[in-house]
Structures are given as C-alpha cells and as structure tokens.
Design a protein around this motif. Structure first.
Motif, mmCIF file in Angstrom:
data_model
loop_
_atom_site.group_PDB
_atom_site.id
_atom_site.type_symbol
_atom_site.label_atom_id
_atom_site.label_comp_id
_atom_site.label_asym_id
_atom_site.label_seq_id
_atom_site.Cartn_x
_atom_site.Cartn_y
_atom_site.Cartn_z
ATOM 1 N N GLY A 1 0.792 -1.221 0.000
ATOM 2 C CA GLY A 1 0.000 0.000 0.000
ATOM 3 C C GLY A 1 0.825 1.272 0.000
ATOM 4 O O GLY A 1 0.338 2.331 -0.379
ATOM 5 N N TRP A 2 2.076 1.167 0.450
ATOM 6 C CA TRP A 2 2.923 2.353 0.561
ATOM 7 C C TRP A 2 3.774 2.603 -0.678
ATOM 8 O O TRP A 2 4.051 3.753 -1.021
ATOM 9 N N LEU A 3 4.233 1.530 -1.315
ATOM 10 C CA LEU A 3 5.126 1.664 -2.471
ATOM 11 C C LEU A 3 4.316 1.703 -3.758
ATOM 12 O O LEU A 3 3.202 1.184 -3.815
ATOM 13 N N PRO A 4 4.854 2.301 -4.820
ATOM 14 C CA PRO A 4 4.141 2.309 -6.105
ATOM 15 C C PRO A 4 3.870 0.892 -6.606
ATOM 16 O O PRO A 4 4.606 -0.045 -6.290
ATOM 17 N N GLU A 5 2.814 0.745 -7.384
ATOM 18 C CA GLU A 5 2.475 -0.573 -7.936
ATOM 19 C C GLU A 5 3.513 -1.024 -8.958
ATOM 20 O O GLU A 5 3.872 -2.197 -9.012
ATOM 21 N N ARG A 6 4.002 -0.085 -9.770
ATOM 22 C CA ARG A 6 5.008 -0.443 -10.777
ATOM 23 C C ARG A 6 6.376 -0.606 -10.118
ATOM 24 O O ARG A 6 6.641 -0.039 -9.057
ATOM 25 N N ALA A 7 7.233 -1.362 -10.772
ATOM 26 C CA ALA A 7 8.601 -1.509 -10.273
ATOM 27 C C ALA A 7 9.279 -0.146 -10.258
ATOM 28 O O ALA A 7 9.192 0.613 -11.226
ATOM 29 N N CYS A 8 9.951 0.187 -9.160
ATOM 30 C CA CYS A 8 10.561 1.504 -9.039
ATOM 31 C C CYS A 8 11.841 1.416 -8.226
ATOM 32 O O CYS A 8 12.204 0.347 -7.722
ATOM 33 N N ASP A 9 12.517 2.549 -8.100
ATOM 34 C CA ASP A 9 13.758 2.644 -7.328
ATOM 35 C C ASP A 9 13.438 3.108 -5.916
ATOM 36 O O ASP A 9 12.902 4.200 -5.721
ATOM 37 N N VAL A 10 13.779 2.260 -4.947
ATOM 38 C CA VAL A 10 13.496 2.531 -3.531
ATOM 39 C C VAL A 10 14.810 2.755 -2.795
ATOM 40 O O VAL A 10 15.738 1.949 -2.905
ATOM 41 N N LEU A 11 14.883 3.840 -2.041
ATOM 42 C CA LEU A 11 16.025 4.127 -1.175
ATOM 43 C C LEU A 11 15.599 3.834 0.259
ATOM 44 O O LEU A 11 14.734 4.525 0.807
ATOM 45 N N ASP A 12 16.170 2.796 0.857
ATOM 46 C CA ASP A 12 15.831 2.373 2.214
ATOM 47 C C ASP A 12 16.908 2.909 3.156
ATOM 48 O O ASP A 12 18.033 2.390 3.192
ATOM 49 N N LEU A 13 16.567 3.954 3.909
ATOM 50 C CA LEU A 13 17.535 4.635 4.758
ATOM 51 C C LEU A 13 17.469 4.104 6.189
ATOM 52 O O LEU A 13 16.388 3.954 6.747
ATOM 53 N N GLY A 14 18.645 3.853 6.767
ATOM 54 C CA GLY A 14 18.684 3.177 8.059
ATOM 55 C C GLY A 14 18.146 1.766 7.895
ATOM 56 O O GLY A 14 17.360 1.281 8.707
ATOM 57 N N CYS A 15 18.610 1.098 6.846
ATOM 58 C CA CYS A 15 18.027 -0.179 6.415
ATOM 59 C C CYS A 15 18.289 -1.318 7.379
ATOM 60 O O CYS A 15 17.653 -2.375 7.286
ATOM 61 N N GLY A 16 19.229 -1.144 8.314
ATOM 62 C CA GLY A 16 19.524 -2.230 9.238
ATOM 63 C C GLY A 16 19.983 -3.475 8.509
ATOM 64 O O GLY A 16 20.821 -3.416 7.604
#
Length: 202
Positions: free
Chosen positions: A43-58
C-alpha cells in the motif's frame, strides 16, 4: 549526524547487529509478522517496479520485502555489520547496500521514486533539514514513506505524528497518515505506544 555523535551511534548499532533480527518487527522471521509488513508495503510503495532508497536499512528486512515485490533497492546504514547482513539477506536480488549516514546518504546524483525510512528520523538532530534533503532525492511525483512513533512512558522518545505531518506540510502535495499501533501483527503482539506511518507524495 556529526563527529562524536555519529561514532557513538555507529558503535551502538554495530553492537546490535548480531541480535537485531531477533526482534519480531526487525527480522520478520515470523510468517505472520512478515506478511503484515509485506501487505503494508504494497500500500505504501508504487504498484510499478521503481527505485526505492531504504535509509537506516539495518539488516535489510524491509529491503528484502521491497525487492520481492519487484522494486530495485538501495539500502544505506551507518553500521558495517548491519550492511553485511543486509547484503547476505538480499544476495542475488536487484539491491545495493551502502555504508553511510541516513541523514546524508552517499548516493551522489541518483534519484529515487520512493524514500523508505523506518524508526530513524526521530533520532536525528534536525528533522526538518533532513526531510528537505530526503525530498531532494526524489523524482517528480516521488514519495516519502516514514514509519515512526513515540516509545516509552517514563522518558518518551520519538516524534509524534502531528509534528511529522506539520514538518511535511510545506514539502508534500499530499500526505496520508496510517496508525499502526492497533495492528499487533506488525509487532509480534499488542503495543501501547504510538506507532504510525506517513506516506507523503511530492
């Protein structure tokens, strides 16, 4: 972060790395907890494939869920042991992990469709400045996905939802707040503190 503060944080998180995934909402080892976070990301990310930056990714648990949903992931964390675990967890996936400060991620001129940040902003000394910088890392119509809260009863720490939405108001065309405290599946059991997510579209 700066100087001694960054060094102290790095030492703390390096020490946490070996046991980090033992927390239900960190390692997502329980199938029910994992499914609950996967549903939220849908529900939070776009439906299409996209570029995600995960900050403090652990250790990369949310990065892995995003990659499994078809997204290209760049993860950033201050702790080398955390990054090592994230790289192992996402071996063979379309993912890159970088050692660096979430407040000023080392991504150069690269831009992203989504900046995903869980339980990081509250610990940074100047949230307003950091949010402006994170917004600058987004492409047009990009989104910030911020999972935050307020924890503790004697000396609470965190960032209340109303404060975060106020900080985002001049930066975003639209914001959506989701309360997460009342979904025990996310945490491995009931919680009594304030936990929420804000999805802000720029």
């Amino acid at each position: 972060m700066e100087g001694d503060e960054m060094t102290s944080a790095r030492v703390d998180w390096d020490a946490e790395a070996a046991s980090f995934d033992e927390e239900p909402d960190h390692g997502l080892r329980d199938p029910g907890v994992r499914a609950a976070w996967a549903d939220r990301l849908l529900g939070w990310l776009p439906e299409r494939a996209c570029d995600v930056l995960d900050l403090g990714c652990g250790t990369g648990s949310l990065s892995l869920l995003a990659a499994e949903q078809g997204h290209r992931v760049t993860g950033v964390d201050l702790s080398a042991p955390m990054i090592e675990r994230a790289r192992a967890k996402l071996a063979g996936r379309d993912a890159v992990f970088l050692l660096g400060d979430a407040a000023a991620p080392p991504v150069g001129e690269q831009r992203f469709d989504t900046v995903l940040v869980r339980h990081v902003l509250w610990a940074l000394p100047d949230p307003a400045r950091v949010l402006r910088h994170w917004r600058s890392l987004l492409r047009p119509q990009g989104r910030l996905v911020l999972v935050e809260g307020v924890w503790g009863t004697v000396a609470p720490v965190g960032i209340p939802a109303d404060r975060l939405t106020t900080l985002l108001a001049p930066l975003a065309a639209h914001t959506r707040l989701e309360r997460l405290s009342d979904d025990p599946r996310l945490w491995g059991g009931p919680v009594e503190d304030e936990r929420y997510a804000v999805v802000a579209t720029v």
